[in-house]
Design a protein around this motif. Structure first.
Motif, mmCIF file in Angstrom:
data_model
loop_
_atom_site.group_PDB
_atom_site.id
_atom_site.type_symbol
_atom_site.label_atom_id
_atom_site.label_comp_id
_atom_site.label_asym_id
_atom_site.label_seq_id
_atom_site.Cartn_x
_atom_site.Cartn_y
_atom_site.Cartn_z
ATOM 1 N N CYS A 9 0.845 -1.193 0.000
ATOM 2 C CA CYS A 9 0.000 0.000 0.000
ATOM 3 C C CYS A 9 0.887 1.251 0.000
ATOM 4 O O CYS A 9 1.874 1.316 0.722
ATOM 5 C CB CYS A 9 -0.886 -0.036 1.235
ATOM 6 N N THR A 12 4.337 2.926 -5.650
ATOM 7 C CA THR A 12 4.110 3.152 -7.077
ATOM 8 C C THR A 12 4.989 2.173 -7.846
ATOM 9 O O THR A 12 6.187 2.098 -7.596
ATOM 10 C CB THR A 12 4.451 4.594 -7.486
ATOM 11 N N TYR A 40 -0.260 3.227 -8.938
ATOM 12 C CA TYR A 40 -0.121 3.577 -7.526
ATOM 13 C C TYR A 40 -1.089 2.708 -6.736
ATOM 14 O O TYR A 40 -2.288 2.682 -7.025
ATOM 15 C CB TYR A 40 -0.441 5.057 -7.316
ATOM 16 N N ARG A 42 -3.298 2.190 -3.873
ATOM 17 C CA ARG A 42 -3.956 3.053 -2.893
ATOM 18 C C ARG A 42 -4.323 2.309 -1.626
ATOM 19 O O ARG A 42 -4.032 2.762 -0.534
ATOM 20 C CB ARG A 42 -5.231 3.641 -3.487
ATOM 21 N N LYS A 43 -5.011 1.190 -1.769
ATOM 22 C CA LYS A 43 -5.476 0.441 -0.597
ATOM 23 C C LYS A 43 -5.478 -1.040 -0.922
ATOM 24 O O LYS A 43 -5.658 -1.429 -2.070
ATOM 25 C CB LYS A 43 -6.919 0.809 -0.240
ATOM 26 N N GLU A 52 -7.074 -1.740 -4.440
ATOM 27 C CA GLU A 52 -7.507 -0.480 -5.056
ATOM 28 C C GLU A 52 -6.281 0.249 -5.573
ATOM 29 O O GLU A 52 -5.337 0.490 -4.829
ATOM 30 C CB GLU A 52 -8.252 0.370 -4.028
ATOM 31 N N THR A 54 -4.571 3.312 -8.552
ATOM 32 C CA THR A 54 -4.782 4.457 -9.438
ATOM 33 C C THR A 54 -3.919 4.216 -10.671
ATOM 34 O O THR A 54 -2.712 4.011 -10.561
ATOM 35 C CB THR A 54 -4.369 5.779 -8.753
ATOM 36 N N GLU A 59 -9.304 5.750 -10.580
ATOM 37 C CA GLU A 59 -9.239 4.721 -9.551
ATOM 38 C C GLU A 59 -9.896 3.449 -10.039
ATOM 39 O O GLU A 59 -10.892 3.484 -10.742
ATOM 40 C CB GLU A 59 -9.915 5.219 -8.278
#
Length: 73
Positions: A9, A12, A40, A42-43, A52, A54, A59
């Motif tokens: 998390c 990148t 990237y 995110r979660k 999750e 990006t 997203e």
């Protein structure tokens, strides 16, 4: 080489290769995930599914099984 599934998390990563065949590979590419794309993370859900990310400014949630087919650096 690691996969998107193992990315942490807040990290990148850059796509190096897509594994998988036919419809699965096509679906991943249709989401904008192609070689050289920055992603990237995110979660990550508590049980690890979904992840999750990006990608290309939007997203996206991706299943763990699909994330295993995306090799990153």
């Amino acid at each position: 080489m690691k996969t998107l599934k193992t990315a942490k998390c807040g990290e990148t990563v850059v796509v190096q290769k897509l594994d998988g065949e036919g419809a699965l590979r096509r679906r991943i590419m249709d989401m904008g995930i192609t070689k050289g794309t920055s992603i990237y993370v995110r979660k990550v859900a508590p049980l690890g599914d979904p992840v999750e990310i990006t990608v290309r400014g939007y997203e996206l949630s991706i299943r763990k099984g699909d994330a295993e087919n995306i090799l990153v650096e």
